[in-house]
Enzyme design. Structure first.
Site, PDB file in Angstrom:
ATOM      1  N   GLY A 275       3.441   1.173  -0.382  1.00 18.87           N
ATOM      2  CA  GLY A 275       2.753   0.310  -1.341  1.00 18.87           C
ATOM      3  C   GLY A 275       3.151  -1.139  -1.335  1.00 18.87           C
ATOM      4  O   GLY A 275       2.687  -1.910  -2.174  1.00 18.87           O
ATOM      5  N   GLU A 317       7.452   4.990   2.759  1.00 23.25           N
ATOM      6  CA  GLU A 317       6.241   5.200   3.566  1.00 23.25           C
ATOM      7  C   GLU A 317       5.360   3.951   3.615  1.00 23.25           C
ATOM      8  O   GLU A 317       4.251   3.949   3.087  1.00 23.25           O
ATOM      9  CB  GLU A 317       5.429   6.356   2.967  1.00 23.25           C
ATOM     10  CG  GLU A 317       6.133   7.676   3.060  1.00 23.25           C
ATOM     11  CD  GLU A 317       5.420   8.793   2.288  1.00 23.25           C
ATOM     12  OE1 GLU A 317       5.675   9.954   2.606  1.00 23.25           O
ATOM     13  OE2 GLU A 317       4.620   8.492   1.375  1.00 23.25           O
ATOM     14  N   CYS A 392     -27.488  -4.143   4.439  1.00 27.61           N
ATOM     15  CA  CYS A 392     -28.575  -4.364   3.497  1.00 27.61           C
ATOM     16  C   CYS A 392     -28.146  -4.287   2.050  1.00 27.61           C
ATOM     17  O   CYS A 392     -28.677  -3.457   1.289  1.00 27.61           O
ATOM     18  CB  CYS A 392     -29.693  -3.377   3.790  1.00 27.61           C
ATOM     19  SG  CYS A 392     -30.604  -3.933   5.210  1.00 27.61           S
TER      20      CYS A 392
HETATM   21  N1  LLP Z   1       2.438   7.062   0.819  1.00 24.17           N
HETATM   22  C1  LLP Z   1       1.476   7.635   0.101  1.00 24.17           C
HETATM   23  C2  LLP Z   1       1.719   8.929  -0.531  1.00 24.17           C
HETATM   24  C3  LLP Z   1       0.241   6.983  -0.054  1.00 24.17           C
HETATM   25  O1  LLP Z   1      -0.701   7.555  -0.777  1.00 24.17           O
HETATM   26  C4  LLP Z   1       0.031   5.742   0.547  1.00 24.17           C
HETATM   27  C5  LLP Z   1      -1.241   5.044   0.420  1.00 24.17           C
HETATM   28  C6  LLP Z   1       1.064   5.177   1.317  1.00 24.17           C
HETATM   29  C7  LLP Z   1       2.268   5.864   1.418  1.00 24.17           C
HETATM   30  C8  LLP Z   1       0.930   3.867   2.023  1.00 24.17           C
HETATM   31  O2  LLP Z   1       0.677   2.811   1.165  1.00 24.17           O
HETATM   32  P1  LLP Z   1       0.736   1.311   1.741  1.00 24.17           P
HETATM   33  O3  LLP Z   1       2.141   1.014   2.124  1.00 24.17           O
HETATM   34  O4  LLP Z   1      -0.164   1.253   2.924  1.00 24.17           O
HETATM   35  O5  LLP Z   1       0.241   0.468   0.633  1.00 24.17           O
HETATM   36  N2  LLP Z   1      -7.447   2.025   0.830  1.00 24.17           N
HETATM   37  C9  LLP Z   1      -6.613   1.255  -0.061  1.00 24.17           C
HETATM   38  C10 LLP Z   1      -5.195   1.726  -0.061  1.00 24.17           C
HETATM   39  C11 LLP Z   1      -5.061   3.176  -0.351  1.00 24.17           C
HETATM   40  C12 LLP Z   1      -3.642   3.612  -0.256  1.00 24.17           C
HETATM   41  C13 LLP Z   1      -3.560   5.089  -0.224  1.00 24.17           C
HETATM   42  N3  LLP Z   1      -2.236   5.571  -0.150  1.00 24.17           N
HETATM   43  C14 LLP Z   1      -6.702  -0.210   0.298  1.00 24.17           C
HETATM   44  O6  LLP Z   1      -7.453  -0.560   1.211  1.00 24.17           O
HETATM   45  O7  LLP Z   1      -6.082  -1.059  -0.330  1.00 24.17           O
END
Ligand code: LLP
Length: 465
Positions: A275, A317, A392
């Protein structure tokens, strides 16, 4: 349905939103937004990984995602080094292909997959299954069986139904599996509602407050064939403020300690999720991995001391923070249209040859992006621009607000930085668009790692004719 007269009420004026900065020279790059090898050459063309994007487009067409290999590897390594004692799982949902899975392995990271498709890609890449973590809030029996048989290192369970399925799978296959329990810390992360995941009213995890989390831990602990590793908490995505992690860590570690006293079990591990935010525009000010590591470790150590429990083996993660800034998208400009706003102001609508099919984030999360002219130098005065796609609907916006050269014309190339995370991975065939290729660049050499889709790809699943 109510309708009202659209028009001036929708405009923000000639200056755009208050955060928007106008560069002294419109040709310049804001380094924070771009991958480390991105630069403008003498002719004003954008080069990434030593590759002139004009040449890349001439050879491979547009739009294209351009992946800076050195930058990706450096970010992955920076996380691995800064979080030395942790296991760092690259979150493949941000972007995954076999080449990237190999880079992740070579840089010493583990991999988080959240679907059977991601698992397939990882296994195809030869990724060590023992270093894969499997997520998802509705994993099927077949998915779980595949994961257990493949020897996936940890499965993060998200519901009682899933624990039951896992029990069935381990009984059927005669194999045991390592399990983490996804918990909901009840934290309101300061991010878009759709990507916040630790408040109570959403689908992920077992609630700590309701007692579900402790019950799930107990159930996993009591079940032969399931080896309980620990708790897992992910509070959301694109987060800048570590206070959310602090509150979550406090609540999750309180449960961790409760497990120790009530069940007599010292959980060996704890995952803090991903995150970590990145810079999409000059509004964003992300922390670097070293800062994050220091702060997270301090928070966990402090809580463990207060609770008198040993510090568990930690893992994180990150997805976006590794791949996000490593990629940009290059588009060709197709039309340029000036639209009048109030008080004689105007906005220049620049239509490019992609759009919401290759970057849904602007439409879905109201995300802000930036862009630069990528094919030449411009001496024209800057104008307030909006980069839109060719789909569109009016919400098909790539870059809501950015100053662009006033002489931008059809045939010019535009590049949008920080499109590595959740753009190709959420790309669609809307309007039967062909999804763009991902082209890795390094030391002057472009390498297609995901090819452009073709019309044959589109028609392959259409079995009607
Ligand atoms: N771990 C878990 C359990 C997760 O659900 C996620 C992201 C991550 C790690 C990785 O998060 P990151 O470091 O990439 O922020 N589609 C959305 C983001 C959805 C994130 C889903 N889970 C966007 O485009 O902002």
């Amino acid at each position: 349905m109510h309708a009202h007269e659209a028009g001036w009420a929708h405009a923000e004026g000639a200056r755009g939103p208050s955060w928007l900065q106008q560069l002294t020279d419109i040709n310049d790059l804001v380094p924070l937004l771009w991958s480390s090898t991105a630069r403008k050459n003498d002719e004003g063309a954008l080069e990434v990984g030593g590759v002139d994007l004009r040449d890349l487009v001439a050879e491979h067409g547009s739009p294209a995602y351009v992946l800076d290999e050195a930058d990706f590897r450096a970010r992955a390594r920076a996380f691995a080094e800064a979080f030395g004692d942790y296991d760092v799982f690259y979150a493949g949902k941000a972007f995954l292909c076999t080449t990237v899975a190999r880079w992740v392995a070579e840089e010493g990271l583990c991999l988080d997959v959240c679907s059977e498709g991601e698992l397939t890609v990882a296994l195809r890449a030869g990724f060590d299954p023992a270093r894969i973590g499997h997520h998802g809030n509705n994993k099927t029996l077949a998915e779980l069986r595949r994961s257990v048989v493949a020897g996936v290192g940890r499965i993060v369970v998200d519901s009682f139904a899933e624990i039951d399925r896992l029990v069935a799978v381990t009984a059927q296959t005669g194999r045991s599996t390592r399990v983490m329990v996804r918990v909901t810390a009840g934290v309101e992360a300061h991010t878009h509602e759709y990507i916040a995941t630790a408040h109570e009213d959403q689908k992920f995890g077992f609630s700590i407050t309701s007692g579900a989390a402790l019950a799930a831990v107990r159930k996993v602990q009591e079940t032969p064939g399931l080896e309980l590793l620990g708790l897992h908490s992910h509070i959301g995505s694109q987060i800048f403020d570590t206070s959310g992690f602090e509150v979550a860590a406090r609540r999750v570690l309180a449960l961790h300690a409760q497990v120790s006293t009530e069940l007599g079990v010292t959980l060996p591990e704890l995952d803090l999720g991903g995150g970590f935010g990145i810079a999409y525009t000059t509004q964003d000010d992300p922390a670097d991995p070293a800062q994050l590591a220091t702060e997270l470790t301090k928070i966990v150590e402090h809580e463990c001391r207060a609770l008198d429990v040993p510090v568990p083996k930690l893992s994180i993660e990150p997805g976006r923070a590794i791949v996000g800034p490593s990629m940009c998208t290059v588009y060709e400009v197709g039309t340029v249209k000036e639209v009048g706003l109030d008080a004689g102001a105007a906005r220049t609508y620049v239509s490019v040859d992609g759009g919401m099919s290759d970057n849904i984030r602007t439409a879905l999360y109201d995300a802000d992006y930036s862009c630069t002219i990528a094919s030449r130098r411009s001496e024209a005065p800057a104008v307030l621009g909006r980069v839109v796609g060719k789909h569109c609907e009016a919400g098909d916006i790539v870059v809501k607000d950015e100053f662009v050269p006033g002489d931008l014309s059809p045939g010019d190339l535009l590049a949008v930085p920080a499109t590595g995370a959740y753009c190709r991975s959420m790309a669609s065939n809307y309007n039967h668009a062909l999804r763009p290729p991902v082209i890795a660049v390094r030391d002057g050499v472009p390498q297609v790692v995901v090819r452009r889709e073709t019309e044959e790809d589109l028609l392959r699943t259409d079995v009607g004719a």
